[in-house]
Design a protein around this motif. Structure first.
Motif, short mmCIF file in Angstrom:
data_model
loop_
_atom_site.label_atom_id
_atom_site.label_comp_id
_atom_site.label_asym_id
_atom_site.label_seq_id
_atom_site.Cartn_x
_atom_site.Cartn_y
_atom_site.Cartn_z
N SER A 140 -48.42 -21.12 5.33
CA SER A 140 -47.10 -20.57 5.03
C SER A 140 -46.03 -21.34 5.80
O SER A 140 -44.76 -21.53 4.89
CB SER A 140 -46.91 -18.93 5.66
N THR A 141 -46.08 -21.83 6.83
CA THR A 141 -45.00 -22.57 7.49
C THR A 141 -45.02 -23.75 6.68
O THR A 141 -43.81 -24.42 6.39
CB THR A 141 -45.23 -22.60 8.97
N ALA A 142 -45.93 -24.60 6.23
CA ALA A 142 -46.07 -25.82 5.81
C ALA A 142 -45.43 -26.01 4.62
O ALA A 142 -44.46 -26.90 4.20
CB ALA A 142 -47.51 -26.48 5.75
N ILE A 220 -46.93 -14.67 11.18
CA ILE A 220 -45.82 -15.12 9.98
C ILE A 220 -44.63 -14.55 10.27
O ILE A 220 -43.42 -15.18 10.47
CB ILE A 220 -46.20 -15.08 8.90
N SER A 221 -44.43 -13.28 10.45
CA SER A 221 -43.19 -12.37 10.68
C SER A 221 -42.51 -12.75 11.82
O SER A 221 -41.31 -12.33 11.86
CB SER A 221 -43.31 -10.89 10.26
N ARG A 222 -43.06 -13.29 12.81
CA ARG A 222 -42.56 -13.52 14.00
C ARG A 222 -41.35 -14.56 14.07
O ARG A 222 -40.44 -14.74 14.79
CB ARG A 222 -43.38 -13.84 15.05
N HIS A 223 -41.69 -15.56 13.09
CA HIS A 223 -40.91 -16.71 12.99
C HIS A 223 -40.38 -17.14 11.60
O HIS A 223 -39.40 -18.07 11.63
CB HIS A 223 -41.07 -18.04 13.84
N LEU A 224 -40.84 -16.75 10.47
CA LEU A 224 -40.21 -17.00 9.21
C LEU A 224 -39.63 -15.75 8.75
O LEU A 224 -39.71 -14.63 8.83
CB LEU A 224 -41.48 -17.17 8.31
N GLU A 314 -45.18 -21.75 14.41
CA GLU A 314 -43.85 -21.94 14.91
C GLU A 314 -43.85 -22.91 16.14
O GLU A 314 -42.90 -23.92 16.06
CB GLU A 314 -43.64 -20.65 15.61
N VAL A 315 -44.75 -23.27 16.73
CA VAL A 315 -44.74 -24.19 17.85
C VAL A 315 -45.20 -25.78 17.75
O VAL A 315 -44.79 -26.53 18.38
CB VAL A 315 -45.50 -23.62 19.20
N PHE A 316 -45.75 -25.91 16.56
CA PHE A 316 -46.13 -27.19 16.10
C PHE A 316 -45.68 -27.53 14.77
O PHE A 316 -45.03 -26.73 14.13
CB PHE A 316 -47.88 -27.32 16.23
#
Length: 341
Positions: A140-142, A220-224, A314-316
């Motif tokens: 999701s982050t990518a 996912i919801s913690r940082h997006l 989040e961290v990488f």
């Protein structure tokens, strides 16, 4: 003790995959868990490792087991029971912590109870570094890294079968909490819904899927910044899980992986744009090992973006993390973005 890694629950099904991969990459291992006899048996395969029995009810034994190590990997579920005492030990010793939790409540508790303490102790606590939780977070982050806000993220998990381990069944029995999803940008109780069909392409094909949110909803919801997050699991795999007669997984190759095949697809939308990314591979338990070991590698090579309680997405650098994974473990396919009709 340089670069030594403590693996709590090392003799468990997923713990063995992680132990094997860490050994292959040359780490010094501290094999730990509650059962000394099982540790002795496992040590026969890894004679250069040390074994230290420890119980979550005995904080002194945990501290003695983990002292001097660089990272603690907690493989011993249910994490509703084990995460807190092992993290408390990590905080006392100033050691980074990783676990494999699929349990939403366990991950939420970690964020709520330990965020400030971990940050002040300058350690990273990363729950849900596993097929459930961490992988969907990375994907999701990518694909949304250039979006400041996201309308919707849907996670579709297709398995050709699911032969659950004893640990999975114990966790299911223990995890009686309400399942949560994200709607209107906040966690809400999952509402009943009817199955839908999803085409996972070959080799999984078209499957009925049902809403079944796991720890990726929390990570996912913690940082997006997402308005809506949903997870759907193939009905056939859920039927296998709920069938008490379904046997445990059996090794079928040189990596001791089962024959199980998986496809995890993430679909993200913003305005009228849709992006899709796929992760495919063999054995959802085995694929957790490369995710965990790559996390360890990045922790120890100074690639952490922050300390405190966080997630691997989040961290990488999520795209770089995914690209670093061996295609024999997992294949990542990014589908071109398209316009919504």
């Amino acid at each position: 003790m340089e670069n030594s890694i403590a693996i709590y629950g090392a003799y468990g099904h997923t713990g063995k995959f992680i132990t094997a991969e860490l050994q292959r990459q040359g780490y010094k291992l501290i094999l730990s868990g509650r059962d000394y006899e099982k540790l002795l048996y496992l040590q026969q395969q890894y004679p250069d490792s040390a074994i230290k029995a420890a119980d979550i009810s005995d904080s002194k034994s945990l501290d003695e087991a983990f002292f001097g190590t660089k990272v603690i990997i907690n493989c011993a579920g249910p994490f509703l029971d084990t995460a807190e005492p092992v993290i408390q030990s990590a905080l006392r010793l100033g050691i980074h912590y990783i676990d494999l939790s699929a349990e939403q409540k366990a991950v939420l508790d970690v964020f709520e109870k330990f965020s400030e303490k971990a940050k002040s102790n300058k350690i990273s606590v990363i729950p849900a570094v596993a097929f459930y939780g961490g992988l969907a977070d990375l994907l999701s982050t990518a694909i949304t890294k250039d979006w400041d806000t996201i309308d919707e993220i849907n996670v579709y998990i297709g398995l050709d079968s699911w032969h659950p381990t004893k640990g999975t069944r114990l966790t299911g029995d223990r995890n009686h909490y309400t399942r949560l999803t994200v709607k209107d940008s906040r966690l809400q109780e999952l509402q009943p819904s009817t199955p839908i069909q999803w085409d996972f392409k070959n080799p999984i094909g078209i499957k009925d899927v049902v809403a079944l949110p796991l720890s990726e909803i929390i990570t996912i919801s913690r940082h997006l910044k997402v308005n809506s997050i949903n997870t759907f699991l193939s009905q056939n795999s859920l039927d296998d899980l709920r069938n008490a007669e379904t046997p445990e997984p059996k090794p079928t190759d040189e990596k001791n992986r089962s024959s199980q095949l998986f496809c995890l697809e993430v679909v993200a939308t913003k305005d009228n744009t849709k992006r899709t990314i796929l992760a495919q591979g063999q054995d959802i338990y085995a694929v957790t090992a490369p995710l965990v070991v790559e996390t360890v590698n990045r922790m120890l090579s100074g690639k952490l973006k922050k300390t405190g309680v966080t997630t691997i997405g989040e961290v990488f650098d999520a795209s770089d993390f995914l690209q670093s994974l061996n295609e024999d473990d997992i294949t990542i396919s990014v589908i071109e973005e398209s316009k919504l009709k």
